[in-house]
Design an enzyme around this catalytic site. Structure first.
Site, PDB file in Angstrom:
ATOM      1  N   CYS A 185     -37.928   9.039 -36.721  1.00 40.32           N
ATOM      2  CA  CYS A 185     -37.735   8.435 -35.408  1.00 40.32           C
ATOM      3  C   CYS A 185     -38.841   8.938 -34.488  1.00 40.32           C
ATOM      4  O   CYS A 185     -38.980  10.148 -34.280  1.00 40.32           O
ATOM      5  CB  CYS A 185     -36.369   8.806 -34.825  1.00 40.32           C
ATOM      6  SG  CYS A 185     -36.189   8.261 -33.107  1.00 40.32           S
ATOM      7  N   LYS A 203     -16.409  19.934 -27.474  1.00 40.03           N
ATOM      8  CA  LYS A 203     -16.228  19.444 -26.113  1.00 40.03           C
ATOM      9  C   LYS A 203     -15.354  18.201 -26.086  1.00 40.03           C
ATOM     10  O   LYS A 203     -14.526  18.047 -25.202  1.00 40.03           O
ATOM     11  CB  LYS A 203     -17.588  19.157 -25.483  1.00 40.03           C
ATOM     12  CG  LYS A 203     -18.264  20.428 -25.014  1.00 40.03           C
ATOM     13  CD  LYS A 203     -19.636  20.156 -24.421  1.00 40.03           C
ATOM     14  CE  LYS A 203     -20.371  21.481 -24.200  1.00 40.03           C
ATOM     15  NZ  LYS A 203     -21.818  21.275 -24.027  1.00 40.03           N
ATOM     16  N   HIS A 259     -21.493  31.317 -27.683  1.00 41.71           N
ATOM     17  CA  HIS A 259     -20.098  30.879 -27.714  1.00 41.71           C
ATOM     18  C   HIS A 259     -19.222  31.953 -28.367  1.00 41.71           C
ATOM     19  O   HIS A 259     -19.721  32.991 -28.791  1.00 41.71           O
ATOM     20  CB  HIS A 259     -19.960  29.523 -28.402  1.00 41.71           C
ATOM     21  CG  HIS A 259     -20.534  29.478 -29.783  1.00 41.71           C
ATOM     22  ND1 HIS A 259     -20.006  30.191 -30.831  1.00 41.71           N
ATOM     23  CD2 HIS A 259     -21.608  28.817 -30.292  1.00 41.71           C
ATOM     24  CE1 HIS A 259     -20.704  29.955 -31.920  1.00 41.71           C
ATOM     25  NE2 HIS A 259     -21.701  29.138 -31.618  1.00 41.71           N
TER      26      HIS A 259
END
Length: 483
Positions: free
Chosen positions: A130, A302, A20
């Site tokens: 998780c 975004k 980026h």
RNA sequence: CGCGGGGUAGAGCAGUGGAAGCUCGUUAGGCUCAUAACCUAAAGGUCGUCGGUUCGAGUCCGACCCCCGCAACCA
């Protein structure tokens, strides 16, 4: 007597996504500093390291997601980053990849050095795990007590990891920082870093291999792999011979390190603790550059829709113009917005109208009047002194890594040239050929200086400009951009 | 009271106690060698708000408001 060496390294971008604009900022700043130093010290006395960080869970997961082998995945992204450098004329001396064999070996030696110091120990660690993600989640990540990705309640799980005794270095690091106040730029980071260091705790530096097969093996423990940061950070010394070539290491290390705002903790505290543990000198200079924000002054994301694509920008304006804007328009150390309108304005004002135009005024007139230019020995003394005093100011700024300020002063020097030529009117019929020649020769010296000082910023155009001046060829180097 | 940075002309910024500056943009004039470029000048700011210290505050102190970044892996 040993010649002065200059070694600069960027951080290694983590290759789980496309490059980026922030990567471009870091690379380009690094490259400009390095080019300046190479001009000053000679290429052989400067070393420039960039590279990619290629281990860890996210890469492992991402590769799985894309259904490709990890090797293919990291090869692809490493190449993306290499291409990215080329796009913005970033010429590194070494592109470091943490997936290399040599890196693993060196990182393990670094681990052993810390272990021998008694700074590594094993400890049980508990947290919310998780199963879907196959990792521990922090309280903050949870949404209504559930994993945001899987919607399941994570279970409490214990894992045994190796820890690095960073807390042991709290006091030594504070001492080091306090006696090296100028070691970090911008200066405002000093307090922040001091606070970070004063609060450091031991950190987990390994993961259970069963959960995360993609990492470097911990020495003498096949069940554990390095936590990605612990191996990645060692690249800065590995690349200049750590564990393989003591002399080379001594010759180059310590380095100037350039990094982004989120990396202060890692480069300024954790890495410095690791160095101390391994018995190596601290980093020579910590440069924390700013963050490129969206046009609205917010972090690009975004969801906000304010992301600037470096690829689109490059295509639209060319790598060198984007590079120029990142160095001259974006604040070197403070966060600042990327605004295309600013890019166009600044390019037009400084490169097209000021520098580029002056270059043509001088070459064109010199040819029309058929007078000699580029003769440094006959430049008027007072004029030369004036130009040289600008030059001194500018090189001082470069030495202080103040790139945008240096650019501003280069522009001021070119501006002086335009004022000078207007005032002296070498085109006037009242001027003798001799007078005209002196004025234009003075200006050719100014232009040569501007070109030389601009070369770390706009290397390709600077080459062309030098060439045009020498051959007295009129050239539109910087065509005006439409707004 | 999590940590840090910041709020100065339309925009982007410099300026840390002593007559408000720079660049871009805007407007007017000039020049004409040059990429409709260059030069000169002008307009435009109660320096976030309120209070305090001081002979004097954008600059120091206090309170408050607003913006941004960070808070174990996005530069």
């Amino acid at each position: 007597m040993r010649k002065e060496k200059f070694y600069l390294t960027t951080t290694l971008p983590y290759v789980n996504a496309e490059p980026h604009i922030g990567h471009a900022l870091e690379f380009v700043q690094a490259d400009a500093i390095v080019r300046y130093q190479k001009n000053k010290l000679g290429k052989e006395n400067v070393f420039f390291n960039v590279g990619t960080d290629e281990h860890g869970l996210k890469i492992y997961q991402k590769a799985k997601e894309e259904g490709v082998s990890i090797q293919d995945f990291i090869d692809k992204y490493a190449q993306r980053f290499k291409d990215y450098c080329k796009l913005f004329f970033v010429e590194y001396d070494n592109f470091y990849r943490t997936s290399s064999e040599e890196h693993s070996i060196a990182a393990q030696k670094f681990w052993n050095a810390c272990a021998e110091k008694g700074d590594i120990y094993k400890k049980k660690y508990g947290g919310l795990y998780c199963v879907g993600c196959e990792r521990f989640l922090t309280e903050k990540e949870l949404v209504d007590g559930k994993c945001p990705d899987h919607g399941t309640v994570p279970e409490y799980k214990e894992e045994e990891n190796y820890f690095f005794r960073l807390s042991k270095y709290r006091e030594p690091l504070l001492k080091w920082l306090d006696s090296n106040k100028g070691i970090i730029k911008p200066a405002t980071c000093y307090d922040e870093l001091r606070k970070i260091i004063s609060e450091i705790e031991d950190i987990s530096i390994s993961r259970v291999k069963e959960n995360l097969p993609w990492g470097i093996d911990v020495p003498d423990d096949p069940t554990q792999v390095f936590y990605v940061w612990f191996d990645a950070l060692t690249n800065y010394v590995n690349v200049v011979g750590y564990s393989t070539d003591e002399d080379r290491l001594k010759e180059w290390w310590p380095a100037v390190q350039l990094f982004g705002p989120d990396n202060l903790r890692f480069q300024g505290a954790i890495w410095q603790g690791m160095l101390e543990s391994a018995g190596l000198p601290h980093t020579k200079m910590l440069l924390r550059h700013g963050m490129v924000l969206g046009e609205d002054g917010r972090k690009m994301s975004k969801s906000l829709g304010n992301v600037v694509s470096p690829f689109v920008q490059e295509e639209k304006y060319g790598g060198e113009v984007v590079r120029f804007y990142l160095l001259a328009g974006i604040s070197t150390f403070a966060d600042s917005s990327y605004k295309e309108s600013d890019l166009v304005n600044m390019y037009n004002a400084r490169l097209a109208n000021n520098y580029g135009n002056l270059l043509n005024r001088v070459i064109h007139l010199a040819n029309a009047k058929e007078v000699e230019i580029n003769n440094e020995s006959t430049v008027e003394t007072s004029f030369k002194e004036r130009v040289d005093s600008y030059k001194k100011t500018i090189t001082d700024l470069y030495d202080a890594y103040e790139l945008s300020s240096a650019c501003e002063q280069i522009d001021a020097l070119a501006d002086y040239g335009n004022k000078y030529i207007t005032e002296k009117e070498p085109w006037s019929k009242d001027k003798t050929l001799e007078e005209c020649g002196e004025i234009l020769n003075n200006l050719s010296y100014l232009l040569k200086t501007v070109t030389e000082l601009y070369s770390p910023i706009i290397p390709v155009s600077a080459d062309k400009a030098r060439n045009a001046l020498e051959k007295r060829e009129k050239i539109i180097l910087f065509p005006t951009l439409d707004k």
